[in-house]
Design an enzyme around this catalytic site. Structure first.
Site, PDB file in Angstrom:
ATOM      1  CB  VAL A  12      25.848  15.188 -42.382  1.00 48.55           C
ATOM      2  CG1 VAL A  12      25.786  13.779 -42.757  1.00 48.55           C
ATOM      3  CG2 VAL A  12      24.773  15.686 -41.954  1.00 48.55           C
ATOM      4  CB  ILE A 129      14.370   6.639 -39.863  1.00 46.30           C
ATOM      5  CG1 ILE A 129      13.912   7.358 -38.552  1.00 46.30           C
ATOM      6  CG2 ILE A 129      13.308   5.311 -39.717  1.00 46.30           C
ATOM      7  CD1 ILE A 129      12.480   7.791 -38.463  1.00 46.30           C
ATOM      8  CE  LYS A 198      14.099  15.060 -44.866  1.00 45.16           C
ATOM      9  NZ  LYS A 198      13.771  15.757 -43.407  1.00 45.16           N
TER      10      LYS A 198
HETATM   11  N1  HSE Z   1      16.051  20.028 -41.837  1.00 46.84           N
HETATM   12  C1  HSE Z   1      16.061  18.598 -41.525  1.00 46.84           C
HETATM   13  C2  HSE Z   1      15.001  18.394 -40.692  1.00 46.84           C
HETATM   14  C3  HSE Z   1      17.229  18.004 -41.415  1.00 46.84           C
HETATM   15  O1  HSE Z   1      14.999  19.212 -39.629  1.00 46.84           O
HETATM   16  O2  HSE Z   1      14.561  17.289 -40.477  1.00 46.84           O
HETATM   17  C4  HSE Z   1      17.051  16.358 -42.213  1.00 46.84           C
HETATM   18  O3  HSE Z   1      16.738  16.311 -43.194  1.00 46.84           O
END
Ligand code: HSE
Length: 420
Positions: A12, A129, A198
């Site tokens: 990233v 997103i 998340k």
């Molecule tokens: N490992 C995470 C996924 C990457 O597969 O969504 C993004 O957070």
């Protein structure tokens, strides 16, 4: 000119530096100022990278650098980035992070430390997103009724390949790692922890819930088999790893688990590494956000959007609210959530067994919605498949324990929650 330092120049970080350089025209037009990546901090300074940026192996060369305005944290981990981000904020530097694990554990402390110094994290949830921006800004007029989504690209990629191409679990995990979707430790993906980190972030923005991963239900996809995928389809469902946060009468449910969802639903059609999040607000109704949830460039796109917001002076309160959100909203304990369930139970094929299974479920107040009996690999065994009506998780867990105690029932019972 705004100068950016990047902690962690991996997949990233490399994309962030490259896109800042390659798309500098449009980024400058939108931000109103030129934004330049000037230094990256890495663990191994000798490793060859696909980007031409000055490197250091001392993160404090960035944190304590008076020339740097914005620190981008892309290192991963929890405690080390926490110390660095804290110090950067204390030095008055704006911070952008994509680190969901850091925020899952320390978002409230960081909000307290940051005060009016910008700390943004769009890339921490669902990669490219703009779901954080949507919840913090676009949907700010709404009481949020529910958030449901595919928040882990690796799991969705794996489940799609298992469902559509019959690829074996181990092979498809390796592929996802090679494509750069998976976390450094892929058990974070398949165990549901990445999606849980998340969900916790979204739960704070939507409901002000200050919870840690250990406070919510987290079940991954490790135990999902091809057979479950096929049986689910017979009942009209697909299997997806979902993160769910929803307001119910008694509080807020938050959970991450493999989930049976109607095959006709929009989320069931989200394949591969793509993520999708449905948010229902009391004014707007249902909104749906879809896009790439992992990968260098997609995640960098969200990181740079935060940088642009900061440069514009547009960052707003970190968790999206200046005063406490809806008072009294509490996270429900894990076993107080309610769901419908799919059960796969292997039993001896002899008279009275089905009746004893059904009556045990009845004793625990579990009402059966539908049932199928399937042959098993072993001649003297059959598989019983049930879907249930809505019940409390507490009751279901007790019923499963009791079923395991029945003489004709194998220990290995599969339970998958259903969400309609
Ligand atoms: N490992 C995470 C996924 C990457 O597969 O969504 C993004 O957070």
């Amino acid at each position: 000119m705004i100068k950016v330092g990047i902690l962690g120049v991996g997949t990233v970080g490399t994309s962030v530096a490259r896109i800042l350089i390659e798309n500098s025209d449009i980024i400058e037009a939108r931000a109103g100022k030129k934004i330049v990546p000037i230094l990256g901090a890495v663990k191994n300074i000798d490793k060859k990278r696909d980007i031409d940026i000055a490197l250091t192996d001392n993160p404090y060369d960035i944190i304590n650098n008076d020339d740097i305005d914005i620190v981008v944290e892309l290192m991963g981990g929890v405690e080390e980035p926490y110390i660095l981000v804290k110090k950067a904020l204390q030095n008055g530097k704006a911070v952008v992070t994509a680190n969901k694990a850091l925020l899952a554990y320390h978002r409230y402390e960081l909000q307290e430390i940051a005060k009016d110094t910008p700390l943004l994290y769009e890339a921490s949830v669902a990669g490219g997103i703009p779901i954080i921006g949507a919840l913090r800004n676009g949907l700010s007029a709404n009481h949020i009724e529910s958030i449901k989504g595919i928040m882990n690209g690796t799991c969705n990629y794996m489940l799609t390949k298992m469902i559509k191409e019959g690829v074996r679990y181990d092979d498809v995990l390796k592929e996802a790692q090679e494509l750069g979707y998976a976390e450094a430790d892929p058990t974070f993906d398949v165990g549901g922890f990445d999606a849980a980190h998340k969900l916790l972030i979204l739960g704070s923005i939507a409901y002000g819930i200050d919870a840690k991963p250990e406070d919510i239900v987290i079940d991954g996809i490790e135990n999902i088999t091809q057979t479950d995928v096929e049986f689910a389809q017979e009942f009209g469902y697909e299997i997806k790893l979902l993160g769910i946060a929803k307001k119910v009468d008694s509080g807020v449910e938050m959970r991450v688990h493999a989930t049976l969802i109607p095959a006709s639903s929009m989320i069931a059609k989200v394949d591969g590494v793509m993520n999708a999040v449905s948010v229902v607000g009391d004014s707007v109704g249902e909104t749906m956000f879809y896009g790439p949830g992992a990968g260098g460039d997609a995640t960098a796109s969200a990181v740079i959007a935060d940088i642009v917001d900061i440069v514009r002076g547009n960052s707003g309160p970190m968790l999206g609210y200046k005063k406490g959100l809806e008072s009294g909203l509490k996270l429900l304990p894990k076993d107080e959530i309610s769901s419908q369930y799919y059960l796969k139970i292997k039993v001896k094929d002899k008279p009275g067994v089905l009746a004893s299974v059904a009556s045990t479920m009845g004793e625990y107040g579990i009402s059966i919605e539908s049932m199928l009996q399937k042959p098993s690999r072993y001649k003297d065994r059959v598989r019983l498949l049930f879907t249930t009506h809505l019940c409390k998780e507490k009751k279901m867990l007790k019923a499963i324990k009791a079923l395991r105690g029945l003489e004709s029932v194998d220990d290995n019972i599969t339970m998958i929650r259903i969400e309609k």
